[in-house]
Design a protein around this motif. Sequence first.
Motif, short mmCIF file in Angstrom:
data_model
loop_
_atom_site.label_atom_id
_atom_site.label_comp_id
_atom_site.label_asym_id
_atom_site.label_seq_id
_atom_site.Cartn_x
_atom_site.Cartn_y
_atom_site.Cartn_z
N ALA A 120 4.36 13.10 -5.20
CA ALA A 120 4.33 14.17 -6.21
C ALA A 120 5.74 14.51 -6.69
O ALA A 120 5.96 14.70 -7.89
N TRP A 121 6.69 14.56 -5.77
CA TRP A 121 8.08 14.88 -6.12
C TRP A 121 8.64 13.83 -7.08
O TRP A 121 9.22 14.17 -8.11
N MET A 122 8.44 12.55 -6.78
CA MET A 122 8.98 11.50 -7.65
C MET A 122 8.24 11.43 -8.99
O MET A 122 8.86 11.25 -10.04
N ARG A 123 6.92 11.59 -8.95
CA ARG A 123 6.15 11.52 -10.20
C ARG A 123 6.38 12.75 -11.07
O ARG A 123 6.15 12.70 -12.28
N PHE A 124 6.85 13.85 -10.50
CA PHE A 124 7.22 15.04 -11.27
C PHE A 124 8.36 14.69 -12.23
O PHE A 124 8.39 15.16 -13.36
N ALA A 125 9.28 13.85 -11.78
CA ALA A 125 10.46 13.49 -12.57
C ALA A 125 10.27 12.23 -13.40
O ALA A 125 10.82 12.12 -14.49
N PHE A 126 9.50 11.27 -12.87
CA PHE A 126 9.43 9.94 -13.49
C PHE A 126 7.99 9.55 -13.81
O PHE A 126 7.18 9.35 -12.91
N SER A 127 7.70 9.47 -15.10
CA SER A 127 6.37 8.99 -15.50
C SER A 127 6.36 7.47 -15.43
O SER A 127 7.41 6.83 -15.42
N ASP A 128 5.17 6.91 -15.37
CA ASP A 128 4.99 5.46 -15.27
C ASP A 128 5.79 4.90 -14.10
O ASP A 128 6.38 3.83 -14.19
N LEU A 129 5.82 5.65 -12.99
CA LEU A 129 6.57 5.24 -11.81
C LEU A 129 5.96 3.99 -11.20
O LEU A 129 4.75 3.91 -11.01
N ARG A 130 6.81 3.01 -10.93
CA ARG A 130 6.33 1.78 -10.30
C ARG A 130 7.42 1.20 -9.41
O ARG A 130 8.60 1.45 -9.61
N PHE A 131 6.96 0.43 -8.43
CA PHE A 131 7.83 -0.18 -7.43
C PHE A 131 7.50 -1.66 -7.30
O PHE A 131 6.89 -2.07 -6.32
N GLY A 185 0.80 -1.22 0.00
CA GLY A 185 0.00 0.00 0.00
C GLY A 185 0.83 1.26 0.00
O GLY A 185 0.55 2.22 -0.74
N LEU A 186 1.89 1.28 0.82
CA LEU A 186 2.75 2.47 0.88
C LEU A 186 3.36 2.77 -0.49
O LEU A 186 3.34 3.91 -0.95
N PHE A 187 3.86 1.74 -1.15
CA PHE A 187 4.49 1.98 -2.46
C PHE A 187 3.46 2.26 -3.54
O PHE A 187 3.74 2.98 -4.49
N ARG A 188 2.25 1.77 -3.37
CA ARG A 188 1.16 2.12 -4.29
C ARG A 188 0.83 3.61 -4.14
O ARG A 188 0.54 4.28 -5.14
N VAL A 189 0.87 4.13 -2.92
CA VAL A 189 0.65 5.57 -2.71
C VAL A 189 1.72 6.37 -3.46
O VAL A 189 1.40 7.36 -4.13
N LEU A 190 2.97 5.92 -3.39
CA LEU A 190 4.04 6.64 -4.10
C LEU A 190 3.82 6.59 -5.61
O LEU A 190 4.12 7.56 -6.31
N GLU A 191 3.29 5.48 -6.11
CA GLU A 191 3.02 5.36 -7.55
C GLU A 191 1.86 6.23 -8.01
O GLU A 191 1.87 6.74 -9.13
#
Length: 188
Positions: free
Chosen positions: A57-68, A11-17
């Motif tokens: 938001a910070w990570m998705r600003f730089a990386f599209s299709d972000l996944r963990f 869940g935590l990493f899904r929030v980051l995605e």
Amino acid sequence: MATRLAELAHGLFRVLETGDPALAADVVAADFRNREAAVSPSACSVPGPAGVLASSAWMRFAFSDLRFPILAVAANDDQVWVRLRMQGRHTGPFVRFRDGALDQAVPPTGREIDFEQIHVLAVRDGKVTAHEAVRDDITMLGQLGVFPPAPATAVRMLGWKATGRAARAAVTVTTQAAEAAARALPAR
């Protein structure tokens, strides 16, 4: 118990995605602390779900299709260890901070990133209360052409700094992180 702890990690990493405020409220404790927030916008240091949403938001600003994608999970009563990969495409500036100020902005390269990380999550009362990580940042920077420095990347980074684009990117991502933090749902 172990299943619930693995679900919290996912869940935590899904929030980051995704930046999902409802999921953040479900898995992140109000007193959550992120030890790794030192290189990100200040909103990422805010306790609780707000800080996690800002980090997303910070990570998705730089990386599209972000996944963990998670490779392994181990847990005891109050900690979860997660081995995963961070993957995405570098389509926006990757802005890093030091002491709250712009440290480095890597202009978008369009390159894919894919590297391993290990995260340690503290848990209490069914929520994540703390986060720290061991990341292979050197591999990521190598994939972006920053380390060792690729001449074209170094020239673009210097150009961004000289023209103010790096500073504008820092302001934009800081604003987006703060706005994401503000979307955190009130504590239940």
